[in-house]
Write a protein that holds these residues in place. Structure first.
Motif, short mmCIF file in Angstrom:
data_model
loop_
_atom_site.label_atom_id
_atom_site.label_comp_id
_atom_site.label_asym_id
_atom_site.label_seq_id
_atom_site.Cartn_x
_atom_site.Cartn_y
_atom_site.Cartn_z
N TYR A 54 19.90 -0.09 -91.49
CA TYR A 54 20.03 1.33 -91.17
C TYR A 54 18.83 1.81 -90.35
O TYR A 54 18.98 2.51 -89.35
CB TYR A 54 20.16 2.13 -92.46
N GLU A 58 19.94 3.27 -86.77
CA GLU A 58 20.23 4.71 -86.80
C GLU A 58 19.02 5.47 -86.28
O GLU A 58 18.02 5.59 -86.96
CB GLU A 58 20.56 5.16 -88.23
N ILE A 61 17.53 9.30 -87.90
CA ILE A 61 16.65 9.46 -89.05
C ILE A 61 15.17 9.32 -88.67
O ILE A 61 14.30 9.85 -89.33
CB ILE A 61 17.02 8.44 -90.15
N PHE A 111 22.97 12.10 -99.19
CA PHE A 111 22.54 11.46 -97.94
C PHE A 111 23.75 11.09 -97.07
O PHE A 111 23.67 11.15 -95.84
CB PHE A 111 21.70 10.22 -98.24
N SER A 112 24.86 10.73 -97.70
CA SER A 112 26.05 10.39 -96.91
C SER A 112 26.60 11.62 -96.19
O SER A 112 27.24 11.50 -95.15
CB SER A 112 27.13 9.77 -97.80
N THR A 115 22.34 13.36 -93.24
CA THR A 115 21.34 12.33 -92.96
C THR A 115 20.03 13.01 -92.56
O THR A 115 19.91 13.51 -91.46
CB THR A 115 21.82 11.41 -91.84
N PHE A 120 16.08 10.25 -97.02
CA PHE A 120 15.82 8.82 -96.83
C PHE A 120 14.57 8.41 -97.59
O PHE A 120 14.55 7.37 -98.26
CB PHE A 120 15.69 8.53 -95.34
N SER A 170 28.43 4.36 -91.48
CA SER A 170 27.30 4.56 -92.38
C SER A 170 27.69 5.40 -93.60
O SER A 170 27.21 5.14 -94.70
CB SER A 170 26.12 5.19 -91.65
N THR A 171 28.58 6.37 -93.45
CA THR A 171 28.99 7.19 -94.59
C THR A 171 29.71 6.33 -95.63
O THR A 171 29.42 6.41 -96.83
CB THR A 171 29.91 8.34 -94.13
#
Length: 187
Positions: A54, A58, A61, A111-112, A115, A120, A170-171
């Protein structure tokens, strides 16, 4: 919450090594023993595998550069394990396992949906507590290569699973990790 729920079951008579005891218990009731002894370590390693995938892919973040985020995560790892050590002594291992797993579950769900770096970092702190509790469930320090290899063989598939989750949305991946985190709370 009963105190014996997560205690490793070391029942082989005249057992003089941890390695032999694990082999004995796995041969008697594999699923129960693995879930009660190694699941938290498996969960922690699943998140750890996902975490690196991640973090690398990603960009939303990372508002700092990646090395600054890793330094923050390392500090939170240190603080999380110290916190888990202190709190688990005061409120008991089983109660603290349920509480920290529940918090990990809720933070993963949030978090899902949103983001954010703060979430995190909270997950990193909670992950450190889950990892500490996983090691505490095993209740030993590997004293030889054979024992260390066995412990990793029983928990490292989680890291592979976590890394593979980065293939999916990611979710959905985070919700799957949340589902895993719910097990210690519900059991």
């Amino acid at each position: 919450v009963s105190q014996s729920r997560y205690q490793p079951i070391l029942t082989k008579p005249n057992d003089d090594t941890f390695y032999e005891s694990i082999k004995y218990n796995l041969s008697k009731n594999k699923t129960y023993y693995w879930l009660q002894t190694f699941f938290l370590l498996f969960l922690a390693k699943s998140y750890y595998g996902y975490f690196f995938s991640y973090l690398l892919y990603e960009k939303e973040i990372v508002i700092f550069n990646i090395s600054q985020v890793v330094i923050l995560v390392c500090l939170l790892n240190f603080l999380g394990q110290i916190t888990a050590s202190i709190v688990s002594k005061h409120i008991g291992l089983n109660i603290f396992t349920s509480l920290s797993s529940g918090l990990f579950f809720l933070t993963l769900i949030i978090f899902s949906l949103h983001t954010k770096l703060v979430l995190f970092l909270c997950l990193s702190f909670l992950h450190a507590m889950i990892y500490f509790l996983g090691l505490k469930r095993i209740a030993i320090k590997p004293n030889n290569a054979k024992t260390f290899a066995l412990i990793n063989a029983l928990s490292d598939p989680g890291m592979v699973l976590g890394s593979m989750l980065s293939i999916f949305d990611s979710t959905l991946s985070i919700l799957f990790l949340a589902f895993l985190a719910a097990y210690p709370v519900l059991s």
